[in-house]
Design a protein around this motif. Structure first.
Motif, PDB file in Angstrom:
ATOM      1  N   LYS A  33       4.711  -3.160  -8.819  1.00 50.99           N
ATOM      2  CA  LYS A  33       4.044  -2.713 -10.080  1.00 50.99           C
ATOM      3  C   LYS A  33       4.355  -1.627 -10.620  1.00 50.99           C
ATOM      4  O   LYS A  33       4.697  -0.501  -9.881  1.00 50.99           O
ATOM      5  CB  LYS A  33       2.641  -2.887  -9.458  1.00 50.99           C
ATOM      6  CG  LYS A  33       2.121  -4.231  -9.016  1.00 50.99           C
ATOM      7  CD  LYS A  33       0.581  -4.021  -8.344  1.00 50.99           C
ATOM      8  CE  LYS A  33       0.024  -5.478  -7.813  1.00 50.99           C
ATOM      9  NZ  LYS A  33      -1.056  -5.226  -7.201  1.00 50.99           N
ATOM     10  N   HIS A  68      -2.079   1.578  -7.706  1.00 54.19           N
ATOM     11  CA  HIS A  68      -3.057   0.266  -7.116  1.00 54.19           C
ATOM     12  C   HIS A  68      -4.103   0.674  -6.762  1.00 54.19           C
ATOM     13  O   HIS A  68      -4.523   1.927  -6.517  1.00 54.19           O
ATOM     14  CB  HIS A  68      -1.977  -0.001  -5.843  1.00 54.19           C
ATOM     15  CG  HIS A  68      -0.798  -0.584  -5.951  1.00 54.19           C
ATOM     16  ND1 HIS A  68      -0.631  -1.666  -5.664  1.00 54.19           N
ATOM     17  CD2 HIS A  68       0.383   0.125  -6.426  1.00 54.19           C
ATOM     18  CE1 HIS A  68       1.060  -1.975  -5.975  1.00 54.19           C
ATOM     19  NE2 HIS A  68       1.468  -1.014  -6.300  1.00 54.19           N
ATOM     20  N   GLU A  75      -6.501  -3.104  -0.151  1.00 51.27           N
ATOM     21  CA  GLU A  75      -5.985  -3.117  -1.423  1.00 51.27           C
ATOM     22  C   GLU A  75      -6.933  -4.097  -2.030  1.00 51.27           C
ATOM     23  O   GLU A  75      -7.120  -4.975  -1.618  1.00 51.27           O
ATOM     24  CB  GLU A  75      -4.547  -3.499  -1.802  1.00 51.27           C
ATOM     25  CG  GLU A  75      -4.096  -3.577  -3.086  1.00 51.27           C
ATOM     26  CD  GLU A  75      -2.583  -3.711  -3.494  1.00 51.27           C
ATOM     27  OE1 GLU A  75      -2.114  -3.381  -4.354  1.00 51.27           O
ATOM     28  OE2 GLU A  75      -1.840  -3.810  -2.345  1.00 51.27           O
TER      29      GLU A  75
END
Length: 168
Positions: A21, A39, A164
């Protein structure tokens, strides 16, 4: 420690991943998650438990144990922990080989990369992969290995979660 992080960051520049990402993106995260390296993460320095207990805990918060797809995310987490002034401790991440001994995978089924830049150097032959056999089947960012990943008994309870969650 700084040398280890510098090497991890240099390596991150050369490692590509279809799961990577963009860590420069600012994401909006629901509480208790905060943006770390692009994140939505929640590192709880007060809660401890076994790997399965902490995975359930993360799920109850709307996430799951973190998957370290890149060295950059790993470095961002280490920097965040240090910036908070928290003592170095053990932190569960979302990998294990409980399903099939010796085949390490993240909880989403993706195989874990062995060796540099994430795994600790340990054992008599300084290997950078798990060496705990059937007694150590869960991945931990290990205090004794400067937060590099090591394998640990999944029932160990003196370990904090790194969760997460989704961005909003």
């Amino acid at each position: 420690m700084v040398l280890h992080l510098a090497l991890a960051l240099v390596f991150a520049l050369f490692v590509g991943s279809s799961h990577q990402k963009n860590s420069t993106l600012e994401r909006s995260c629901n509480p208790p998650f905060t943006t770390i390296g692009g994140h939505c993460l929640y590192i709880d320095p007060l809660t401890q438990g076994s790997w399965s207990e902490m995975r359930t805990y993360c799920q109850s918060q709307g996430g799951d144990l973190v998957i370290l797809y890149t060295a950059q995310l790993f470095a961002d987490i280490v920097y965040y922990i240090e910036a908070q002034g928290w003592p170095i401790a053990n932190y569960w991440v979302g990998g294990s080989d409980e399903g099939h001994e010796g085949i390490w995978a993240w909880h989403d089924g993706t195989l874990m990369r062995m060796g540099t830049p994430l795994w600790a150097t340990g054992g008599c032959d300084n290997i950078q992969r798990p060496d705990g056999s059937t007694g150590e089947n869960c991945a931990v960012m290990s205090a004794i290995y400067h937060l590099y990943i090591n394998d640990l008994d999944c029932s160990s309870t003196a370990v904090h979660p790194i969760c997460e969650g989704p961005s909003v």
